[in-house]
Design an enzyme around this catalytic site. Structure first.
Site, PDB file in Angstrom:
ATOM      1  N   LYS A   1     -11.747  -0.731  -0.003  1.00 43.20           N
ATOM      2  CA  LYS A   1     -10.951  -0.095  -1.047  1.00 43.20           C
ATOM      3  C   LYS A   1     -11.730  -0.171  -2.374  1.00 43.20           C
ATOM      4  CE  LYS A   1      -7.132  -1.303   1.935  1.00 43.20           C
ATOM      5  NZ  LYS A   1      -7.393  -0.229   2.889  1.00 43.20           N
TER       6      LYS A   1
ATOM      7  N   SER B   1       0.794  -1.239   0.000  1.00 42.12           N
ATOM      8  CA  SER B   1       0.000   0.000   0.000  1.00 42.12           C
ATOM      9  C   SER B   1       0.817   1.275   0.000  1.00 42.12           C
ATOM     10  CB  SER B   1      -0.910   0.017   1.216  1.00 42.12           C
ATOM     11  OG  SER B   1      -0.139  -0.023   2.404  1.00 42.12           O
TER      12      SER B   1
ATOM     13  N   HIS C   1      -5.175  -4.308  -1.534  1.00 42.00           N
ATOM     14  CA  HIS C   1      -4.981  -3.216  -2.496  1.00 42.00           C
ATOM     15  C   HIS C   1      -4.959  -3.711  -3.944  1.00 42.00           C
ATOM     16  CE1 HIS C   1      -4.145  -0.033   0.469  1.00 42.00           C
ATOM     17  NE2 HIS C   1      -3.777  -1.060   1.216  1.00 42.00           N
TER      18      HIS C   1
END
Ligand code: PMP
Length: 390
Positions: free
Chosen positions: A244, A185, A213
């Protein structure tokens, strides 16, 4: 000694960052207008410091489904799944996630952090051995501490180091759990999954990949780095978050049928309230969007390339590869703070990241792009960085 006295050093450090002007560790985004714009104080800013990779936080279908679920099922579940019961929508989402990944089982958790805590702490019990990448997310470290297994760290993305450490374990390597992430990340780099799988096949062990991610971001179908690297069948457990690409809150794990035992053995699954109906409904809508709309991923990567090249041309040192996370390396913490504030003054919001959150003692301005950013917005970000460099 007072209850909070032991934090005085930390407090003094943090005061340094907040004594004049905006505080990078307590920023208030006063209004959020869209997936790409908001207001901080009296500044309208482009949001380039989120994890909203596909820009789905304002997706009309996700909002409509979330609103309907809230109206029909209420604001919260008010309890845990074991004690108070699952809602039909929790089970439906689990089936949809399992089908999306082509795996027998999927479990939904209350956050991504809880997903890691639940799965890893239960498997990493006393007597077990776990190998983790040194740059692992805090939730992986916390899960290991909670579990009580023997924890072995290997150097970040260093397959030879992992191999050496597995070799030293001898026969125990066959039961070891190896944990890595998809996209990391902070620097936007990725685990060398094909090589890690090759080592696992040679030495033994199980592989868990946290795709927080990378889910929705990489892979021909958005299933993440394991799909992108063509090694899904050799990854035992995939973990992910709803916070996310899926633009809500919650987390999940997907794997074999045997994973179901976690529902009875994992304290972070058992002893916390289940995700709200609105969150589950919006995630189900966004999962359908991810499955049906590969154009979003293409737009995300176009934006990532545009920002990466633009910042490089402006003379900034960035991450090791093009990625939706575009870190800008800054010489010192003071310089980072000054630039971070100037960027907001000029209408661009990014994240200031200091050690230990940033790896290897670095100071970073972490920029992130999403599929909803227009080319004009990406160009404005580049222009502001360029102007501040001069
Ligand atoms: N794993 C990784 C790699 C993360 O970066 C994060 C959050 N940034 C999490 C897990 C936790 O996810 P959540 O914020 O949804 O709890």
């Amino acid at each position: 000694m007072g209850l909070y006295d032991k934090f005085s050093r930390l407090k003094n450090q943090r005061q340094y960052f907040s004594h004049s002007g905006l505080n990078p560790f307590g920023t208030c985004i006063d209004e959020v207008y869209s997936a790409t714009e908001g207001r901080i104080g009296d500044r309208r800013v482009i949001l380039a410091g989120t994890n909203n990779y596909l820009g789905l936080t304002f997706d009309p279908q996700a909002i409509a489904d979330g609103q309907m679920a809230m109206a029909q099922q209420g604001t919260g579940t008010t309890g845990s799944r074991m004690a108070n019961g699952s809602y039909g929508s929790h089970l439906a989402l689990e089936q949809e996630l399992a089908a999306f990944f082509g795996r027998p089982s999927a479990i939904v958790f209350s956050t991504g952090y809880t997903a890691n805590l639940a799965v890893i702490s239960t498997l990493a019990c006393p007597g077990a051995v776990v190998l983790i990448d040194a740059d692992s997310h805090a939730s992986i470290y916390d899960a290991c501490a909670l579990g009580g297994a023997e924890i072995i760290r290997f150097r970040h993305n260093d397959v030879a180091d992992l191999d050496r450490r597995l070799q030293r374990l001898g026969e125990r390597a066959a039961e070891a759990l190896i944990i890595v992430e998809g996209i990391y990340s902070m620097l936007g780099d990725v685990a060398p999954l094909a090589e890690i799988v090759a080592v696992k096949k040679q030495r033994g062990g199980y592989l868990l990949v946290d795709e927080a991610h990378s889910f929705g971001v990489t892979g021909p179908n958005g299933r993440g780095l394991a799909e992108e690297a063509g090694v899904e069948q050799d990854v035992d457990i995939i973990l992910g978050t709803f916070s996310k690409s899926l633009a809500a809150i919650g987390g999940f794990a997907t794997g074999s049928k045997e994973m179901e035992v976690l529902r009875y053995s994992s304290r972070p699954y058992i002893f916390t309230a289940s995700p709200s109906p609105a969150s589950i409904a919006s995630v189900r809508a966004s999962l359908r969007t991810i499955a049906g709309c590969p154009a979003l991923r293409n737009k995300l990567w176009d934006n990532a390339r545009r920002l990466y090249h633009g910042l490089s041309l402006a003379g900034y040192q960035s991450g090791p590869r093009i990625s939706p996370v575009v870190p800008v390396m800054i010489a010192s913490q003071e310089e980072g703070l000054r630039l971070w504030r100037d960027l907001i003054d000029h209408g661009v919001y990014v994240n200031l990241v200091l050690p230990p959150a940033a790896p290897a003692g670095m100071t970073l301005l972490r920029c992130s792009v999403n599929a909803a950013h227009s080319e004009q917005q990406i160009d404005k970000i580049i222009q502001v960085f360029t102007r501040l460099k001069q």
